[in-house]
Design an enzyme around this catalytic site. Structure first.
Site, mmCIF file in Angstrom:
data_model
loop_
_atom_site.group_PDB
_atom_site.id
_atom_site.type_symbol
_atom_site.label_atom_id
_atom_site.label_comp_id
_atom_site.label_asym_id
_atom_site.label_seq_id
_atom_site.Cartn_x
_atom_site.Cartn_y
_atom_site.Cartn_z
ATOM 1 N N HIS C 161 40.169 39.871 34.608
ATOM 2 C CA HIS C 161 41.543 40.332 34.348
ATOM 3 C C HIS C 161 42.303 40.544 35.649
ATOM 4 O O HIS C 161 43.223 41.356 35.692
ATOM 5 C CB HIS C 161 41.588 41.640 33.560
ATOM 6 C CG HIS C 161 40.624 41.709 32.430
ATOM 7 N ND1 HIS C 161 40.980 41.430 31.150
ATOM 8 C CD2 HIS C 161 39.300 42.004 32.392
ATOM 9 C CE1 HIS C 161 39.924 41.575 30.366
ATOM 10 N NE2 HIS C 161 38.899 41.919 31.085
ATOM 11 N N SER C 287 57.863 25.773 54.234
ATOM 12 C CA SER C 287 59.067 26.027 53.447
ATOM 13 C C SER C 287 60.251 25.565 54.270
ATOM 14 O O SER C 287 60.255 25.694 55.490
ATOM 15 C CB SER C 287 59.180 27.533 53.160
ATOM 16 O OG SER C 287 60.529 27.911 52.981
#
Lengths: 466, 466, 466, 466
Positions: C161, C287
């Site tokens: 999880h 980027s």
């Protein structure tokens, strides 16, 4: 086995996910087989009302039918269907049994089964949307709006590709979902309003009704007006499938927005991130074997339900195909559309519960932001260098960040040491320099944007904030 | 609302398609929530059996647990879950409440929830396959085999692109599905046998069981042996997803074969074709408004159910993705797998009923065959011309068919009039000429093939024909 | 426009993702239209070989056809198709033009187009699997194996999880994918081997070949033997669709394993986690605006390609449906199967490149492990308490973890202060206590398991490790 | 391999289905990689235009950029990308190389890659829709309208479940598709108009642009206005995904309408039905082995292409999920959207060609209608009996049809012999009796409806009929 324990049911929607009685009763009121038969009865009633309006039968017939359908039970209709093996004929027989000989001929008069079935479905999905789906979606939207406003100034590192980018605020991040979900709530409303009915007979050419009406489309309009519906431009035995296709698309794509939101919330709960949490009950167990675990089970559940229901759209697209004036291969498959609605609603209700108690860990948000605070400066730095005429600012700063990562020095430290870059640094205004020194101020208009988005959608969707 | 009318349920599998009580009870025995909890209890029992075998606990504990789980009800487990909000912890608590203090520690000993959940699912799908799915599929396969044999000599025009091609026999056409479906029954058997369990703890590294066992994989093997299962080569918190992926693929692709068969049967029932029929009850209504209609509703239903369930495979493929040692986003979605099984089984049972009474209209089959009887000859004609040395036989015959369509004369008539082609005609053997004169003999080995296919699959699948 | 710039192409597979020439040439060798026609020619050649073997034509014909097909180009075939508007007739015409009058009649003798098309597809997918797909997949498998072995002792916190659970090793985590991917490589091999051909004529009943052969199935076997193929149990105009369905399923589910792996790697690269990295070139830009970014672009790409191609399985399932002895609605759609293969292969090749340079950041792995080191102890603690007879160990430890989180004290500190729990603590053996003090030892058999998994699959798949 | 034979390509869209040069060049003009880069350049230009408008840079810069992008080639950009490994940075570098030092800093000023990528995609899909998709769709719509009008009085038996029902006209049947397709053309127009751009920077908070603009949203609006676009209410690194989701949904659901139409046309071409035909060229070959075949290959192709592309919607739905301010897992997958458009357009162009030459066989239409002419009367008969007070008219007529099928007598013959029913018969008006005697008059308002539908949609979509 007309009545049975829910634990004997097959679909999780009818056992595990039906445990919250109040919610389930609402779903069932609109989306069970009982509801379906009730809506079909409503259409049979609207039919006689329009017949009476047109002077074909008396108002007495309307009264009789009204009384008859108020007494009908699905048990009775199914018992009759065992004999006829045709569900609408069974319904008609059951109504006819309860009315006078005079009234009998007007039941189902000139219509074909799918005049009733398709019109009833449009009616019930429209009403379900108006009375249950949209209000529930708006309830969640409101909760999201409140978080967006509450956290509009909470500086959080923006993340692209899971990497720290430049800052936003947590309220801005939630405002994304206010906007996307708002957009889809609007689409659900519009597509539901646009669901159509038909009273055009066995092949859509008004063959039977034309025996009695010169302008059978007007008669159709009368019947549908009783139900608040309009006819589709053309119909065959069935309504053009695209209205329902668009409606389900609006639901599925609304669900997609929530799956994306849930993914975000799941990841923000990662042990290393810990920016938000689900409120855990005092007695709640996280893991059967690891007593220390606090798992994002509700967000996981929503993502999981989306995975279960999104592919149902493929069924709906396939159901656009129907041979000639129709084949019946969309009949069983379209009976599962209520599952999609309940799947969505049960996820929305879950999110309402969990978002109402969403815990934001401001300390962790701050800690994470601080991690790469210095690197964040790279973007404004490169842009400012460029604006002050540096011919290759992006490349210069990219190299600087590599150097900073290796040496551990801050970018602004390195710049001031760089013979090439120092002159640019000195051109910066105070305000610009301040931003490079305090990256938490480099949040653009995140805060105002969060407010604007909430304002826009609360107006557009008519959601009143407290 | 633990018990309720089926008409309040959402899923058609739990209302409309659950009306045949006997069939539904079978589905429910394996695939309801009650069944799920029963299988999970079986795994908890297998665990203590293996503990006892390894001398960790006494045989007395096994007896206690056996007794305890025989008394357990899903109602009780769900009531407990309300408190713990964790389903397996709830089950464990319920078992612990029913055993002695001495036995308590051994319940769920060293395991994590998904040791139980995944192993129980593998167990129940394996058993469902062995005891319910495969036997039901074989029952249909047998019915198809009987039709294939019965109709192996029924000459039928072969159809490609919906156009009359060269002849087959109806038995041969059905043998196609004997083969394709047989192939898939075999795949269901194999993939179900291959479902795996796991007792490797919270992250799959046997962290907890290694506290007590030097070779925890052997302990795992002991537990699974009690259930007739094997472990997967590696596991995390969960079993590797691909075993179940393959199992569901076998079901979905078996369903596809039936959808194709149903499409064929639907089309053979078209008014213009009328080669087969569904037996209609004396009181059965075909259409609510057109009393003369006899619709292929059962085949339409099967096609429709396939459209409803085939896309569920997309969910299963998505569930292959689970982060790190697992996230829970496959939990809700995988709860819907029983729906796929029930969707398939209810279609298979429907086909058994309808195919057992399949009516073949030999007159119509013959009439349709006769329609283009003369044109059928085109293929053998072109091939024989070619084999006797015609340099461009295909083209010659293609032109001949155009001429025949315009003039209405038979191909063989035209050939004998053609100066170019007549010499070839005269070279034909008597047997070859006979075939060109009696196209119904041009069926290749259709009849023997039908027999061979049935023989092959009845042996391979161990299906005894009466 | 027979030749054109790749930048005028529509499919990214034919422009952007075809930039690595060597890789693309390999894909193209098997999966382009040129390759398709080459394989179809091979089947036409196998046909005359079998005719010669059966004494129907001379060996000379074989030689002529061999020569003819070696000269054929797709340009020529397509030019011919413009006239015939039928692709296989065009191919046949092109071959016939190149052979002697004597040989002409034996080209395509007794066969129908799809004898050629389907057999050629099975042949090329089988060869592609053997020569390209499986070797490429194994190359990646080997890289994964090497990582698993290299990092088998690297203690890493297990995550369920997204939450820290109990420890594994990084090698163990990678071994998960060695196992799952190994399993699927095996499935690809098996399903490719099982692809089938057919030489049974226009409707599958051997109508035409039976004119010349008493046992036409033996003739079919002869043709297919030339190509290393077998016939399906039954065929119509086409091979039973399920063989290719299973083959594509094996590819799609193999892709799913890689998508899951890529998700894991993406998340381990999150800024807050930073346990692995993609090696970045010195000049590579992360980027366009944020020069400091190092994005997991390759893993993102693989996940994205999986999203693009996984749904293609829905097409394949739909193509199981074909009316009667076939309709052509699977023709265009099945032409896109090569896209799936190239989508998969280009992702596999990408992963090979990036995994070969996978950077594991041992410091971060350690840092993350230390974060919740103390809490990890919760699991063994509860299990040991239980084994020493604590009646409600899970609950006791769960409360302890809450206390620990609030007070900041370690679990073992709290236990020794607890009157209730202290007696249990004192019963622990030295080894058990050591584990509770050094949680990094609580890794079960993670390390051995990594080794075993690698050993098992390297043997099973015959992959030699250096 | 920057230039290559189309036969080396992988995607059928880039080889087989790109053979019609004129059509392909149109697709390529909008949807190739070349086109993509051109649109991205347009956005870079719009950016400097808005900068100039806001006085940040001079008009000279605009001129320079305009010139620069007019010279750019994808070859150059890709060569640069080899170095930067970042496509937009490569584009920016290429533009910068071509402009003066003064202009350089303003290229890409304050924007992030996806400001350019997403805005460019919205722009090109919007333009493609306006200039290519919608006009092509309308061209087909017009052809359908013409058929609907031409055949509005052609009585055809209506078919439901493949069974003869009550009559329609062929024009009415085609009007169904005029309506459904018209509806979807409208949806494509609307959803394309609604595509959005963004100039909000790396995480959507206008971080960079806010350095230079107090109201950066106004600057964004300026840039987008240059392109005829609007911003979405909120954006992150990317535009909210739902605008493109809705656009693709409109395309996919439009495709579904055509698949349904194609299925109808396929079936109407069945040998036994033969109501419509595809015009076959004189030299065209139907089957490589059956020279007499005339297959509905174009309609089959359209259905097949729909099967290939419809499931792509699952990719688009998955791409709604993007983590935090975005991950890149939608990047590769969304590059395949042009495939969907080309798949649709090539099917539409195919249908235009084939429908323009649609052959309607009025004789066969009549023959089929006559087949069950007498049974058709069952519906009006039952309705009229009911309206004259028969208490159980449906049941009475149902039994009568069974009797008629067994005895061969007409329904009206049987009625007049029936003591029970004769009195009702005698009540019928002349007009009603005439209808029962001439079932071809029982077409309702089919003919007018065809006209009305065409009129409605030609107005709504502004399609001028000749």
């Amino acid at each position: 086995m007309i009545s049975r324990s829910i634990f004997d049911n097959i679909s999780p929607l009818d056992h595990r996910y039906s445990m919250r009685s109040e919610e389930f009763e609402e779903y069932s009121r609109y989306l069970s087989e009982r509801a379906k038969i009730r809506y079909q009865s409503e259409v049979e009633l609207a039919l006689v009302k329009a017949l009476a309006k047109n002077g074909i039968c008396s108002e007495e017939v309307v009264k009789e039918v009204k009384q008859a359908i108020s007494e009908l039970s699905p048990e009775e209709v199914y018992a009759e269907e065992k004999k006829t093996r045709h569900n609408i004929r069974a319904l008609v027989n059951c109504i006819q049994k309860r009315v006078s000989e005079d009234a009998k001929p007007y039941i189902h008069f000139t219509t074909t089964s799918f005049d009733i079935v398709d019109t009833a479905n449009s009616l019930r999905y429209k009403e379900t949307a108006e009375e249950l789906i949209v209000p529930t979606l708006k309830k969640l939207e409101k909760v999201l709006m409140e978080i967006a406003l509450r956290e509009k100034d909470t500086v959080q590192v923006g993340r692209t590709h899971g990497q720290h980018a430049v800052p936003v605020t947590f309220g801005f991040a939630v405002a994304e979902y206010v906007s996307r979900f708002g957009n889809k709530i609007h689409a659900v409303e519009e597509s539901a309003k646009n669901l159509r009915g038909k009273i055009s007979g066995a092949v859509g050419a008004y063959n039977a009704s034309h025996l009695f009406f010169d302008k059978p489309e007007e008669f159709e309009a009368d019947v549908l007006a009783e139900l608040g519906l309009k006819a589709s431009t053309h119909s065959t035995q069935i309504v053009e499938p695209e209205y329902i296709t668009d409606f389900v698309h609006s639901l599925i794509s609304a669900f997609g927005v929530l799956a994306s939101f849930s993914d975000d919330m799941r990841h923000l709960q990662r042990s290393e991130i810990g920016e938000v949490g689900e409120h855990f009950g005092k007695d709640q167990v996280g893991s059967s074997t690891m007593p220390h675990k606090r798992n994002p089970i509700n967000y996981e559940n929503v993502k999981s339900m989306w995975k279960a229901f999104m592919p149902h759209m493929v069924t709906v697209y396939q159901d656009q195909l129907s041979e000639h004036q129709r084949d019946l291969t969309n009949s069983a498959s379209s009976r599962f559309i209520p599952e999609i609605i309940v799947g969505l609603l049960s996820s929305v209700n879950r999110l309402i519960r969990v978002c109402e108690k969403l815990v934001v860990d401001h300390e962790n948000i701050k800690r994470n932001f601080e991690m790469n605070k210095e690197m964040i400066v790279a973007e404004p730095l490169y842009i400012l260098l460029a604006s002050y005429g540096h011919p290759d600012a992006h490349e210069a700063v990219r190299k600087l960040t590599l150097e900073s990562q290796q040496s551990g020095e801050t970018l602004r430290g390195l710049i001031q040491k760089s013979e090439e870059l120092k002159p640019y640094w000195e051109k910066l205004t105070d305000k610009q320099m301040e931003l490079l020194i305090n990256p938490e101020k480099y949040i653009g208009i995140a805060s105002q944007k969060a407010e604007k988005v909430v304002e826009y959608w609360s107006e557009k969707l008519d959601i009143e904030l407290d």
